[in-house]
Write a protein that holds these residues in place. Structure first.
Motif, PDB file in Angstrom:
ATOM      1  N   PHE A   1       0.866  -1.176   0.000  1.00 49.30           N
ATOM      2  CA  PHE A   1       0.000   0.000   0.000  1.00 49.30           C
ATOM      3  C   PHE A   1       0.909   1.233   0.000  1.00 49.30           C
ATOM      4  CE2 PHE A   1      -2.886  -2.865   2.646  1.00 49.30           C
ATOM      5  CZ  PHE A   1      -3.700  -3.189   1.574  1.00 49.30           C
TER       6      PHE A   1
ATOM      7  N   ASP B   1       0.751   3.945   1.587  1.00 58.81           N
ATOM      8  CA  ASP B   1       0.972   4.554   2.912  1.00 58.81           C
ATOM      9  C   ASP B   1       2.312   4.161   3.521  1.00 58.81           C
ATOM     10  OD1 ASP B   1      -1.796   3.889   2.289  1.00 58.81           O
ATOM     11  OD2 ASP B   1      -2.319   4.893   4.165  1.00 58.81           O
TER      12      ASP B   1
ATOM     13  N   ARG C   1       6.302  -1.906  -6.020  1.00 63.39           N
ATOM     14  CA  ARG C   1       5.138  -1.307  -6.678  1.00 63.39           C
ATOM     15  C   ARG C   1       4.032  -1.025  -5.671  1.00 63.39           C
ATOM     16  NH1 ARG C   1       4.940  -4.616 -12.425  1.00 63.39           N
ATOM     17  NH2 ARG C   1       7.171  -5.081 -12.467  1.00 63.39           N
ATOM     18  N   MET C   2       3.498   0.174  -5.758  1.00 60.15           N
ATOM     19  CA  MET C   2       2.363   0.544  -4.920  1.00 60.15           C
ATOM     20  C   MET C   2       1.107  -0.040  -5.534  1.00 60.15           C
ATOM     21  SD  MET C   2       2.849   4.472  -3.795  1.00 60.15           S
ATOM     22  CE  MET C   2       3.690   5.060  -5.239  1.00 60.15           C
ATOM     23  N   VAL C   3       0.350  -0.764  -4.745  1.00 61.57           N
ATOM     24  CA  VAL C   3      -0.893  -1.331  -5.250  1.00 61.57           C
ATOM     25  C   VAL C   3      -2.056  -0.851  -4.384  1.00 61.57           C
ATOM     26  CG1 VAL C   3       0.167  -3.379  -6.283  1.00 61.57           C
ATOM     27  CG2 VAL C   3      -0.564  -3.450  -3.892  1.00 61.57           C
ATOM     28  N   TYR C   4      -3.254  -0.988  -4.917  1.00 58.18           N
ATOM     29  CA  TYR C   4      -4.444  -0.603  -4.160  1.00 58.18           C
ATOM     30  C   TYR C   4      -4.940  -1.764  -3.308  1.00 58.18           C
ATOM     31  CZ  TYR C   4      -9.464  -0.098  -3.419  1.00 58.18           C
ATOM     32  OH  TYR C   4     -10.709  -0.099  -2.868  1.00 58.18           O
ATOM     33  N   SER C   5      -4.712  -2.986  -3.824  1.00 62.23           N
ATOM     34  CA  SER C   5      -5.322  -4.163  -3.199  1.00 62.23           C
ATOM     35  C   SER C   5      -4.380  -5.349  -3.291  1.00 62.23           C
ATOM     36  CB  SER C   5      -6.628  -4.477  -3.947  1.00 62.23           C
ATOM     37  OG  SER C   5      -7.091  -5.769  -3.643  1.00 62.23           O
ATOM     38  N   PRO C   6      -4.472  -6.294  -2.332  1.00 56.52           N
ATOM     39  CA  PRO C   6      -3.702  -7.541  -2.504  1.00 56.52           C
ATOM     40  C   PRO C   6      -4.111  -8.277  -3.775  1.00 56.52           C
ATOM     41  CG  PRO C   6      -5.167  -7.673  -0.582  1.00 56.52           C
ATOM     42  CD  PRO C   6      -5.168  -6.254  -1.043  1.00 56.52           C
TER      43      PRO C   6
ATOM     44  N   ASP D   1      -4.344  -6.909  -6.626  1.00 55.25           N
ATOM     45  CA  ASP D   1      -3.396  -6.428  -7.641  1.00 55.25           C
ATOM     46  C   ASP D   1      -2.112  -7.263  -7.583  1.00 55.25           C
ATOM     47  OD1 ASP D   1      -5.179  -4.394  -8.294  1.00 55.25           O
ATOM     48  OD2 ASP D   1      -4.208  -2.910  -7.015  1.00 55.25           O
TER      49      ASP D   1
ATOM     50  N   LEU E   1      -0.424  -5.393   5.730  1.00 56.71           N
ATOM     51  CA  LEU E   1      -0.325  -4.431   6.822  1.00 56.71           C
ATOM     52  C   LEU E   1      -1.741  -3.987   7.173  1.00 56.71           C
ATOM     53  CD1 LEU E   1       1.512  -2.335   8.401  1.00 56.71           C
ATOM     54  CD2 LEU E   1       1.258  -0.843   6.410  1.00 56.71           C
ATOM     55  N   GLY E   2      -2.003  -3.819   8.442  1.00 57.61           N
ATOM     56  CA  GLY E   2      -3.298  -3.260   8.795  1.00 57.61           C
ATOM     57  C   GLY E   2      -4.000  -4.032   9.898  1.00 57.61           C
TER      58      GLY E   2
ATOM     59  N   THR F   1      -8.443  -4.654   7.256  1.00 62.76           N
ATOM     60  CA  THR F   1      -7.638  -5.035   6.098  1.00 62.76           C
ATOM     61  C   THR F   1      -7.319  -6.531   6.078  1.00 62.76           C
ATOM     62  OG1 THR F   1      -6.636  -2.858   6.404  1.00 62.76           O
ATOM     63  CG2 THR F   1      -5.624  -4.276   4.776  1.00 62.76           C
TER      64      THR F   1
END
Lengths: 96, 380
Positions: free
Chosen positions: B96, B98, B120-125, B127, B145-146, B150
């Motif tokens: 993520f 963040d 790579r920054m992704v929005y969702s696992p 991805d 993470l979370g 999450t």
């Protein structure tokens, strides 16, 4: 990063993987609907849900969706989520 | 300074503020002897500052900002391990956004990416799963993470990867749970807390019963709250009314989203894939018993710690936090962000030293962003 964003489920895209298309603040994004399916998979089409990191986590009504989206916009969280979705698309293309 | 008129429903906000003031007076809460209410969720911390609720409410209320920002409680050692995983050859490390700027001992993920690691920054696992399908010759690692909001997303993704027989997808699991740090804070003799505003979206997954111990064992009220400013005011009022009436129960102000028993599909996925670790390290709070999750034996092929021999799998732990960083004291409510010597000087949202300055849900970043003149004055 623990906040969901409201979206409306518009169509089932992959029944085996429980994937559906959702419209989130004008952006289309494929999401997993497993957490909100209680009966037939098709029943979730047209419903509103809180979507968190690609998963529809809770069904909500349209009024709640509008209020939540407004609150998230006020915090800048809605924009952040839409940017993250775009970043995710870019990552798949190897552009990020 | 914010005004009640900025609220979507100013009349309701004004009524809630008046009611809060009335109950504060009935309790005898004053600026010198305040009621101390902890908002657990980082999203709530952000909303309190964004709308200036700490300034709008009666001076007899002190908000203590809880440990509910997963980026902020991530210890440096875990960031170092992320960098180590990401810098291996033939790896695509996904995370993520963040988490990109959280400082590690050597570097952040952002710096590691600049140095050439494929991060790579992704929005969702999901991805990350898709990347694994498209790149069968690469190892795709997802930085899980979370909190409980999450956790179902990685659990469901691991189940999916298992069904598909993917052999190049793993999760570096850093999932943590809300109740254990709350218990740790309540057990801390230096902490004086009178009540809690409970997290909204975490609770839509786990329901309200995991908080029963706060009321039953510690005699403190907790109210699960939504994210609109009015939700927060109503929840604070509900906490105050319980204190005034000598009650301690778990109340749900956000019942329109949070079911009493949570989301059964998500809970089942979490329980299938994850089990409690004996303990997990939190920035500023140290090791807390049963506060983190790890991937069960059945799914160990998807556990990055097992596959790459890193983290808790190696046994060597603990890294010192940077010198001068007071994230720990801020996290436990012993210090306000502005009392940290690094605040706004060696530590800013652009160049964070400590994790509380990284995320918009961190108390320091919130003070910095919304504190305006009062934050700068206090720091000087």
């Amino acid at each position: 990063m623990c906040l969901g964003i409201p979206g409306q489920i518009t169509a089932i895209t992959d029944p085996t993987r429980m994937m559906a298309m959702a419209e989130v603040s004008g952006v289309r994004r494929e999401v997993n609907v497993a957490p909100i399916v209680t009966g037939a998979l098709e029943d979730v089409v047209g419903k509103w849900a809180l979507i968190h990191v690609g998963f529809a986590m809770a069904e909500i009504d349209e009024d709640e969706a509008a209020k939540t989206l407004e609150a998230l916009r006020g915090l800048g969280e809605a924009q952040e989520t839409l940017e993250a979705m775009a970043a995710g698309d870019a990552a798949l293309e190897g552009r990020a | 300074m914010k005004y009640a008129e900025e609220f979507r429903d100013p009349k309701a906000a004004r009524a809630a503020l008046d009611a809060i003031a009335r109950v504060c007076d009935q309790i005898g809460a004053t600026a010198e002897n305040p009621v101390r209410i902890m908002e657990i969720c980082g999203g709530h911390t952000h909303a309190i500052f964004r709308y200036g609720l700490d300034k709008l409410t009666h001076p007899g209320i002190e908000f203590i900002h809880g440990p509910g920002c997963p980026v902020c409680v991530l210890p440096m050692s875990r960031v170092d391990e992320c960098v180590q995983l990401a810098e291996q050859p033939n790896v695509i490390f996904t995370t993520f956004g963040d988490a990109m700027r959280v400082p590690g001992t050597r570097k952040s993920l952002l710096q590691a990416k600049a140095d050439g690691a494929d991060i790579r920054m992704v929005y969702s696992p999901l991805d990350a799963l898709e990347l694994a399908r498209r790149n069968p010759d690469k190892e795709v690692i997802f930085f899980g993470l979370g909190f409980e909001t999450t956790t179902p997303s990685t659990a469901l993704s691991i189940q999916q990867a298992s069904r598909e027989g993917l052999t190049n997808f793993t999760v570096f699991c850093n999932h943590i749970t809300v109740p254990p740090p709350i218990k740790a804070l309540l057990d801390d003799p230096h902490m004086k807390l009178d009540g809690f505003v409970g997290p909204g979206h975490v609770s839509m997954v786990i329901g309200t019963h995991p908080y029963d111990f706060i009321a039953d064992d510690y005699g403190k009220p907790i109210v699960v709250a939504g994210f609109e400013p009015l939700d927060l005011l109503q929840s604070v009022l509900m906490v105050l009314e319980q204190i005034r009436d000598g009650k301690a129960t778990v109340q749900n102000q956000y019942a329109r989203v949070v079911p009493e028993h949570g989301n059964p599909v998500s809970i089942a996925a979490i329980n299938d894939v994850y089990e409690q670790r004996p303990s997990f390290e939190w920035r500023g709070l140290g090791e807390i018993d049963h506060s983190g999750l790890r991937i069960r034996e059945q799914y160990k092929a998807f556990d990055a710690e097992e596959k790459f021999g890193i983290g808790y799998a190696t046994g060597t732990r603990s890294v010192q936090e940077p010198e001068g960083c007071e994230c720990g004291a801020v996290m436990t409510g012993r210090m306000k962000p502005t009392q940290c010597p690094m605040f706004g000087k060696g530590c800013t949202p652009e160049m964070p030293l400590g994790a509380l300055m990284v995320s918009s849900e961190g108390a320091c970043a919130a003070y910095y962003q919304y504190g305006g003149a009062r934050a700068v004055e206090a720091a000087e």
